[in-house]
Every structure is written in structure tokens, then in C-alpha cells.
Design an enzyme around this catalytic site. Structure first.
Site, short mmCIF file in Angstrom:
data_model
loop_
_atom_site.label_atom_id
_atom_site.label_comp_id
_atom_site.label_asym_id
_atom_site.label_seq_id
_atom_site.Cartn_x
_atom_site.Cartn_y
_atom_site.Cartn_z
CB SER B 182 -0.94 -0.05 1.21
OG SER B 182 -1.86 1.01 1.15
CB THR B 183 1.40 4.02 2.42
OG1 THR B 183 0.01 4.12 2.65
CG2 THR B 183 2.05 5.39 2.39
CG HIS B 209 -4.31 -0.95 -0.66
ND1 HIS B 209 -3.91 -0.93 0.66
CD2 HIS B 209 -4.89 -2.15 -0.86
CE1 HIS B 209 -4.24 -2.08 1.23
NE2 HIS B 209 -4.83 -2.84 0.33
CG MET B 302 -1.42 3.88 7.25
SD MET B 302 -1.93 5.56 6.83
CE MET B 302 -0.36 6.39 6.67
CG ASP B 305 -5.80 -5.44 2.78
OD1 ASP B 305 -6.47 -6.43 3.15
OD2 ASP B 305 -5.71 -5.08 1.60
#
Lengths: 149, 369
Positions: B182-183, B209, B302, B305
Site C-alpha cells: 500500500s503506502t 492499493h 498503512m 490489510d
């Protein structure tokens, strides 16, 4: 400019700004024979593969009305700084969108607002589009450095 | 004692955006817009003066645009979080991916229509404010941790717990590599995928994401840098070894068995962990298809997940590699997996690709022996 950006395209770009920023505030339509009132003027300079500037002008009443709708404030609450921000936004977006269809690379200046002094720059007029909003004139002009047209 | 509000430098050439974003953020009691700037040059000056906790940066601006601003500010302020405020357009997506590779920390999409002030304000408060708050608080915590005091030694990193859910490790080689990020993920993926050889004996399924337009560009960029073919999955396709399948934004990607073959397909189910595509959904589907012969990699991101999916992978006997805290932009997802005792290995980013090679039984080109 005729080859690169037509008057119709300039009008479309300006009308798109209206649709995005000033919806439900009346359409901006092409105008003819409407005497231009140019109390407020702003421009952005484009420099690089294409050099020139885009200027937008209108009356103070129209500029205040734009600011009022744009910032969702009563006309009586609109200060001079709001008018400058609103006209700066208008010329920045219109100029930026015209820049995006010109030959690249180019850079865009920050909006330059008429501060009441002499509004002159050494340039030749390339295009002029007259539009009307609620019967009030708004003029968009494209200028090129002197001798380049 | 209440912590002081997160201080934001908001950089955007649009006076309208500056106004309504400032107004919306000011409604959050723990966020204050300390300064605004209408171009990158002003932003650099105001960074020096204001030392904000977070910079929110527009992409297209006069004088100095967002990318040029990043290039100037990163050498001087390597740690200040920079959140790109991007548009969901082809140009906006491309510029945002460029910005992330230049050191931007994160990005948030601008409301698509600023004319509807109420909707735009709600979007700022629900989408931009949480990201600003998270990064601001994380930045402060990192600064505090890095600042030794005479009385106390710097806090030692808490060692990750040893894997505890390893009872049924499947000793056979993995038949699929699944990656969640993600991030910070777009950059991390470019450190992993291009280091995998064209002869990779398994397929690779990736959930990052991101919105749709962004995932397509991400797949194209990874493909251009990699020996493996990298594709964005926008419809059901058969899964073959040596190909990388990137989940499309806005829809889950799942593996399914179809007779003797395996496909990846789209699943329009509800978001999980507020994410769609979700890493958990894809990881669980991998276990349903390949059982314990799954190698999972959880990269920077972050939230958490991937935690549930990794639990299923471990229960089935698969292996999990988690990126370590020091090399993660944010140690949420890999941290959650590590703290839960699910990680077989917790590694710095440069060691992830070689570890994949070890698990698959082959050294990778350019990897340490």
C-alpha cells in the site's frame, strides 16, 4: 494561434471553467457587438516552445460576482483580495488549459493582475474572444511578442 | 496534555483549492494549516520558515511544479511527509507515480468537482484529513524517537516476535508468489519485481492499493523495467508461470480453479479493511487454489490489510516474508503480520527479492549469494 488554438477552442476552455467553478450561475455564451468593460484585467505569461500571454478582462461588477459565486460568499462580503483571487484563478485555469494544447515544453507564470497602473505590454494581439455572462462582457485575448505574428 | 495540532503547509496554485481545503482542514481540531503557497518556489521558502509536519503538494503549478519542488526539497528535508494532492486523470496519475518515485510519501485524490462545496469539503475531511493526521503524527513520533535525551537512551526497536504459527510448514516449493502493498508500495514494488528473472517458475499476483488509472500505469511501468511480463488484470485471464498480475483499482482480484487450469478474475464484493482491491481477499483465494504452496510477501503499507490472508497462508503451511520497519515508508501492514508472529522472515527491502529466490529454490540475478 489560429493554427494551434482556434477562437472556438478558447471559448470552449473558458466555458468549461464556468461549468466547473460557477455552475448554476448562468451560461457563458459567445457575444457580438457587446461593448467591453475592462475594469479588471489579469494575465498569465507562457514561455518556452510557444511564447505569449493569455489575458482575461471584465468589469468590476462581473469580477465581484465571479468571486461571490466562486467563494460562496455574499457580494457584500467580497473584499478586493477575493476579487484578485477569483480573477487570478480564472486566468490561471484558462491560461493553463490553453498552454496544455500548445507545443511543449512551456512554463506558465503566476497570474499577473492589473493593479491600477498602466496595463501595457509589448505584444501583438493574436486572438480575441468576446463572451457574455448574464449580459455582461468578458474578453479573453491571446497576445504574442511584438513581431512574432 | 493534548498534543498540538498537526501543522500543514498547503501548496496549490488554485486559490479556490487553497481556500476550501484550508477551511475544511481547519474544522479538524487536531489539524492546522500553518501556511499556504501558490507554487513550489513559495513552498520551499515557507518550508524553511514554518517547518510543517506535513506538506500537501499540488502537481501542476506555475514557476516550480510539484515534481520539481520534490526534487528541490527532498535533499534538504528528507523526512518531512509530502502528500501529493492529485487528480484522477491520465496526466495526474502519471505525475503522481513520478512523484512517488521522487520521494513523495503518499497521495490523495482531489475531489473531482470543486463547485459542489459541501461535497468537496466532506471529501477533504474524509480523505485528505486522515492521511494528513496519520503522517503528521508519525513524523512527530519519528522525530521524537530520533532525539536522544541525556536521561534516557534512544528507545530500542522492539524486536519482531518469532514466527509462532509455523506448525504446518509445507516443505514443498511454492507454486505461486503473492504480494500485498500500500503506502510506499509503488516504489517498493520497483525494488522487487524487476529483480525477478524471466525464468521465474511461478506466477506472481500483486495487490497494490490504488485507483484504477493508477494501477494500469503502475503495471505498465513495472513491465517496462522487468524481465517478467507485468499486466493489469481487467478481465479474467489464465494464470501462467513467469507472469505478474497486478490487481486493477476498484475491484478485488481473486484466483480460481477452472478445471485443470487456474485463472485470476475480478470480484466486485464489498471492500475489506476499507480496501478494494484488498490483499486479504487475494491471499485467501490463493490458499483456496494452491493450499500451503503459497509464498506471500507483505510490503510497506498503512493499516493491516493482509493480516487475515497471511494467517490463512500460515495455517495452510505457506511462508510469509514481511518488509522490515526501517525500510518501510509505514510499517502498518508488514508490522501487523510481524507482530502476529506470522512472518517467516522480516527483511529490509533490498533483501526481499533474494529471499523470494531462496524460497523458490533459485538465486536471482544480481542477488547476494
Amino acid at each position: 494561434m489560429t493554427d494551434l488554438v482556434s477562437n472556438e477552442t478558447i471559448a470552449e476552455i473558458t466555458q468549461t471553467f464556468w461549468g466547473a467553478y460557477l455552475p448554476d450561475a448562468g451560461d457563458l455564451i459567445p457575444a457580438v457587438d457587446l461593448p467591453a468593460i475592462e475594469d479588471v484585467r489579469g494575465r498569465v505569461d507562457i514561455d518556452g516552445a510557444w511564447t505569449g500571454c493569455v489575458e482575461v478582462s471584465c468589469s468590476m461588477a462581473v469580477a465581484r460576482k465571479i468571486a461571490s459565486v466562486m467563494f460562496a460568499a455574499e457580494p457584500s462580503e467580497i473584499a478586493e483580495a477575493d476579487v484578485r483571487d477569483a480573477v487570478g484563478e480564472l486566468v490561471n485555469v484558462v491560461g493553463g488549459n490553453i498552454k496544455s494544447i500548445l507545443p511543449a515544453p512551456t512554463s506558465l507564470s503566476v497570474p499577473i493582475l492589473d493593479d491600477g497602473g498602466e496595463w501595457r505590454f509589448a505584444a501583438d494581439l493574436e486572438s480575441e474572444v468576446l463572451l457574455a455572462w448574464a449580459g455582461e462582457p468578458i474578453v479573453v485575448r491571446v497576445w504574442r511578442p511584438e513581431g512574432t505574428i | 496534555m493534548t498534543a498540538p495540532p498537526v501543522r500543514v503547509l498547503l501548496v496549490d496554485d488554485s486559490a479556490v483549492i487553497r481556500r476550501f481545503v484550508s477551511e475544511a482542514l481547519q474544522e479538524e481540531p487536531d489539524i492546522v494549516v500553518a501556511a499556504t503557497a501558490s507554487n513550489g518556489r513559495q513552498a520551499i521558502e515557507r518550508l524553511e520558515r514554518e517547518l510543517p509536519d506535513v506538506v500537501v503538494l499540488d502537481v501542476e503549478m506555475p514557476v516550480l511544479d510539484g515534481l520539481a519542488t520534490l526534487a528541490e526539497l527532498r535533499p534538504r528535508w528528507p523526512d518531512v511527509p509530502v502528500v501529493m494532492y492529485s487528480t484522477l486523470t491520465q496526466r495526474g496519475a502519471a505525475a503522481t507515480l513520478d512523484a512517488l518515485s521522487l520521494g513523495a510519501t503518499d497521495y490523495v485524490l482531489k475531489p473531482s468537482h470543486v463547485a459542489d462545496r459541501d461535497a468537496a469539503g466532506r471529501a477533504v475531511r474524509s480523505e485528505l484529513a486522515p492521511v494528513v493526521r496519520s503522517w503528521g503524527n508519525l513524523h512527530r513520533a519519528r522525530l521524537a524517537a530520533a532525539r536522544p535525551t541525556p536521561a534516557t537512551a534512544p528507545p530500542a526497536r522492539v524486536p519482531a516476535p518469532a514466527p509462532t504459527l509455523r506448525a504446518r510448514v509445507d516443505r514443498s516449493r511454492p507454486e505461486v508468489l503473492v504480494i500485498g502493498s500500500s503506502t510506499g508500495g509503488p516504489h517498493a514494488l520497483t525494488e522487487v519485481i524487476p529483480r525477478l528473472p524471466a525464468s521465474l517458475p511461478v506466477p506472481v499476483l500483486v495487490v497494490q492499493h490504488m485507483p484504477p488509472l493508477f494501477t494500469k500505469l503502475l503495471a505498465e511501468r513495472l513491465d517496462a523495467r522487468s524481465a517478467l511480463e507485468v499486466v493489469e488484470v481487467s478481465a479474467e485471464v489464465p494464470v501462467v508461470a513467469g507472469r505478474v498480475y497486478v490487481a486493477s483499482g476498484g475491484v478485488h482480484m481473486v484466483a480460481r480453479r477452472r478445471g485443470a487450469s487456474v485463472v485470476v478474475t475480478l470480484d466486485d464484493g464489498p471492500p475489506e479493511n476499507s480496501c478494494k482491491p484488498a490483499v486479504d481477499v487475494m491471499f485467501r483465494s490463493a490458499v483456496e487454489v494452491w493450499g500451503g504452496r503459497v509464498l506471500a510477501v507483505v510490503l510497506t503499507g498503512m493499516g493491516q490489510d493482509g493480516l487475515d490472508g497471511c494467517r490463512r497462508i500460515c495455517e495452510a503451511g505457506g511462508a510469509v516474508v514481511a518488509q522490515d520497519e526501517a525500510s518501510s515508508v509505514v510499517w502498518g501492514m508488514p508490522g501487523a503480520v510481524s507482530r502476529a508472529g506470522l512472518a517467516t522472515e522480516i527483511l529490509p527491502l533490498p533483501d526481499v527479492a533474494p529471499a523470494i529466490g531462496r524460497h523458490l529454490g533459485r538465486a536471482l540475478a544480481g542477488s547476494p549469494a
